[in-house]
Design a protein around this motif. Sequence first.
Motif, PDB file in Angstrom:
ATOM      1  N   PHE A   1       0.824  -1.211   0.000  1.00 43.67           N
ATOM      2  CA  PHE A   1       0.000   0.000   0.000  1.00 43.67           C
ATOM      3  C   PHE A   1       0.860   1.264   0.000  1.00 43.67           C
ATOM      4  N   ARG A   2       1.983   1.201   0.687  1.00 45.60           N
ATOM      5  CA  ARG A   2       2.870   2.366   0.721  1.00 45.60           C
ATOM      6  C   ARG A   2       3.432   2.670  -0.665  1.00 45.60           C
ATOM      7  N   ASP A   3       3.741   1.606  -1.414  1.00 46.40           N
ATOM      8  CA  ASP A   3       4.383   1.781  -2.721  1.00 46.40           C
ATOM      9  C   ASP A   3       3.389   1.954  -3.868  1.00 46.40           C
ATOM     10  N   ASN A   4       2.126   1.579  -3.649  1.00 50.84           N
ATOM     11  CA  ASN A   4       1.166   1.575  -4.756  1.00 50.84           C
ATOM     12  C   ASN A   4      -0.053   2.453  -4.521  1.00 50.84           C
ATOM     13  N   SER A   5       0.013   3.324  -3.538  1.00 51.37           N
ATOM     14  CA  SER A   5      -1.121   4.198  -3.259  1.00 51.37           C
ATOM     15  C   SER A   5      -0.624   5.614  -2.997  1.00 51.37           C
ATOM     16  N   SER A   6      -1.452   6.570  -3.338  1.00 50.55           N
ATOM     17  CA  SER A   6      -1.111   7.970  -3.071  1.00 50.55           C
ATOM     18  C   SER A   6      -1.507   8.375  -1.655  1.00 50.55           C
ATOM     19  N   TYR A   7      -2.172   7.468  -0.937  1.00 50.41           N
ATOM     20  CA  TYR A   7      -2.627   7.770   0.418  1.00 50.41           C
ATOM     21  C   TYR A   7      -1.580   7.342   1.448  1.00 50.41           C
ATOM     22  N   LYS A   8      -1.500   8.098   2.525  1.00 46.07           N
ATOM     23  CA  LYS A   8      -0.595   7.771   3.622  1.00 46.07           C
ATOM     24  C   LYS A   8      -1.080   6.498   4.316  1.00 46.07           C
ATOM     25  N   VAL A   9      -0.142   5.693   4.785  1.00 54.66           N
ATOM     26  CA  VAL A   9      -0.487   4.471   5.508  1.00 54.66           C
ATOM     27  C   VAL A   9      -0.374   4.728   7.009  1.00 54.66           C
ATOM     28  N   LEU A  10      -1.447   4.408   7.723  1.00 56.06           N
ATOM     29  CA  LEU A  10      -1.467   4.467   9.185  1.00 56.06           C
ATOM     30  C   LEU A  10      -1.476   3.042   9.713  1.00 56.06           C
ATOM     31  N   VAL A  11      -0.602   2.755  10.667  1.00 54.72           N
ATOM     32  CA  VAL A  11      -0.584   1.439  11.302  1.00 54.72           C
ATOM     33  C   VAL A  11      -0.840   1.616  12.789  1.00 54.72           C
ATOM     34  N   THR A  12      -1.802   0.869  13.313  1.00 56.88           N
ATOM     35  CA  THR A  12      -2.023   0.846  14.758  1.00 56.88           C
ATOM     36  C   THR A  12      -1.512  -0.479  15.312  1.00 56.88           C
ATOM     37  N   THR A  13      -1.009  -0.430  16.533  1.00 55.20           N
ATOM     38  CA  THR A  13      -0.657  -1.641  17.269  1.00 55.20           C
ATOM     39  C   THR A  13      -1.314  -1.555  18.638  1.00 55.20           C
ATOM     40  N   SER A  14      -1.358  -2.682  19.325  1.00 49.73           N
ATOM     41  CA  SER A  14      -1.911  -2.705  20.682  1.00 49.73           C
ATOM     42  C   SER A  14      -0.822  -2.708  21.737  1.00 49.73           C
ATOM     43  N   THR A  15       0.406  -3.029  21.331  1.00 47.47           N
ATOM     44  CA  THR A  15       1.497  -3.164  22.291  1.00 47.47           C
ATOM     45  C   THR A  15       2.699  -2.328  21.891  1.00 47.47           C
ATOM     46  N   GLU A  16       3.520  -2.006  22.881  1.00 51.77           N
ATOM     47  CA  GLU A  16       4.744  -1.253  22.638  1.00 51.77           C
ATOM     48  C   GLU A  16       5.774  -2.065  21.849  1.00 51.77           C
ATOM     49  N   PRO A  17       5.966  -3.382  22.131  1.00 54.30           N
ATOM     50  CA  PRO A  17       6.868  -4.163  21.276  1.00 54.30           C
ATOM     51  C   PRO A  17       6.417  -4.183  19.817  1.00 54.30           C
ATOM     52  N   GLY A  18       5.096  -4.191  19.599  1.00 57.01           N
ATOM     53  CA  GLY A  18       4.591  -4.130  18.231  1.00 57.01           C
ATOM     54  C   GLY A  18       5.006  -2.838  17.551  1.00 57.01           C
ATOM     55  N   TYR A  19       4.896  -1.723  18.276  1.00 58.67           N
ATOM     56  CA  TYR A  19       5.330  -0.435  17.727  1.00 58.67           C
ATOM     57  C   TYR A  19       6.830  -0.436  17.442  1.00 58.67           C
ATOM     58  N   GLN A  20       7.623  -0.959  18.377  1.00 61.33           N
ATOM     59  CA  GLN A  20       9.073  -0.983  18.190  1.00 61.33           C
ATOM     60  C   GLN A  20       9.455  -1.787  16.944  1.00 61.33           C
ATOM     61  N   ARG A  21       8.767  -2.917  16.739  1.00 59.64           N
ATOM     62  CA  ARG A  21       9.071  -3.728  15.558  1.00 59.64           C
ATOM     63  C   ARG A  21       8.647  -3.004  14.283  1.00 59.64           C
ATOM     64  N   LEU A  22       7.493  -2.343  14.330  1.00 64.94           N
ATOM     65  CA  LEU A  22       7.031  -1.564  13.178  1.00 64.94           C
ATOM     66  C   LEU A  22       8.037  -0.474  12.831  1.00 64.94           C
ATOM     67  N   HIS A  23       8.518   0.216  13.858  1.00 66.33           N
ATOM     68  CA  HIS A  23       9.474   1.305  13.623  1.00 66.33           C
ATOM     69  C   HIS A  23      10.771   0.766  13.029  1.00 66.33           C
TER      70      HIS A  23
END
Length: 428
Positions: A70-92
């Motif tokens: 979606f990031r590479d094939n869309s003109s829209y910004k991608v928002l990702v939500t996680t429920s946990t802090e480790p999930g956010y750290q891995r996403l980052h």
Amino acid sequence: MYYFYVALFYLLIPFWAVFHYLRGLNKKDYHARWKEFFGFYTKKHTQQVIWLHAASVGEVEAANVLINYFRDNSSYKVLVTTSTEPGYQRLHALQGDRVEHVYLPLDIPDAVGRFVRHFQPRMAVIMETEIWPVLISKCAENSVPFFIVNARLSEKSTKGYLKFKFFLENVFSGVNAVIVQTELDARRYQEIGVSAEKITVTGNIKLDMAIPESTKIQAFDIKQKLFPERMVLVVGSTHQGEEEIFLNGYKSLKQRFPELLLVLVPRQPKRTDEIIKLCLVDKLNVVRRTEERPCTASTDVFLVDTIGELKQMYAVADCSFVAGSMVPIGGHNIFEPILLDVPVLFGPYMKNSEMLAQQLLDAKGAIQCFNDADIVDNVTLILSQTREKELLINAGRAFVKQNRGALERTVAVIENFMRERKPRHLRD
């Protein structure tokens, strides 16, 4: 039933607050962002986003190929939500600042309503097994297409959901498509109230993961610096009750393979001290990853007390074992080692991907172990018989190749729906 669910959720918020506070100790950023769980944001974000939700580390790993698409094939910004802090750290670690991130709001009308109005998502894409009645309802009210992707349901979860089928049938009316991994998952979703026409079987997106060349380079660097001359058994994503099994097995294996190093990667690095105590009881020498010092000839266990280095560890392995499967957790991603051309073993508890695991076993692309003796025997076979090791790797690689394409099929379902839908108007 919906109002009872909402009332119960409100009553549980004080308990959630205590849990949230304790979980966030020593994590200033996590505590600083507590308002996000209630749909309040300290800065203005992009609107009209493509929104993906991935609860924690495992879901983030699976979602990454979809995020990239979606990031590479869309003109829209991608928002990702996680429920946990480790999930956010891995996403980052995977995406850096190329996507936006906030924590998923609590499943209460006020919080979810603020979230939807703030971001005005063009679509909601929820990974695997997340069923939030208020979230689904609010998206439906605001004409936000809602997709559950790479969806799976274990037998145990199905039995639990069946008790509330009368409620879930109404909840699922707000879901536009459930894109499942296997035919078995499709049947189970129908059992709990999803209409058959909303379900599509596409396979498992995890098989479409691509291992970056940088991961292999990092892995080579780790091995050269920390244990260059050692034969390596990597046990990934261990849970409480499993380390004892592998430490006992290692002591037997060490008699046959004196140069063998056991690399333990706990699912939760916060359990590091607990695992070190187990090693000391068994009189095994341990080096922690965060010590940044090389193993010596006397080192028995290399303990990975970091997040996000499991692939690198698998990449240096002579043999791997995917844990969470020797205790009733349900197993973890058995395809990561295969994608790195590493032979893979796993235990009897594989409810999280039972059909795919069985198909992989039928294809002779993995070995299932049921007890300590099985682990010792099969690791010995792989480490001592080059031909058997190559056959296992080749069969695993062939299985992955034959079963790829879930990403393409998943995207096709979503894009076909989005092309056919009518323009929407977000409610105030």
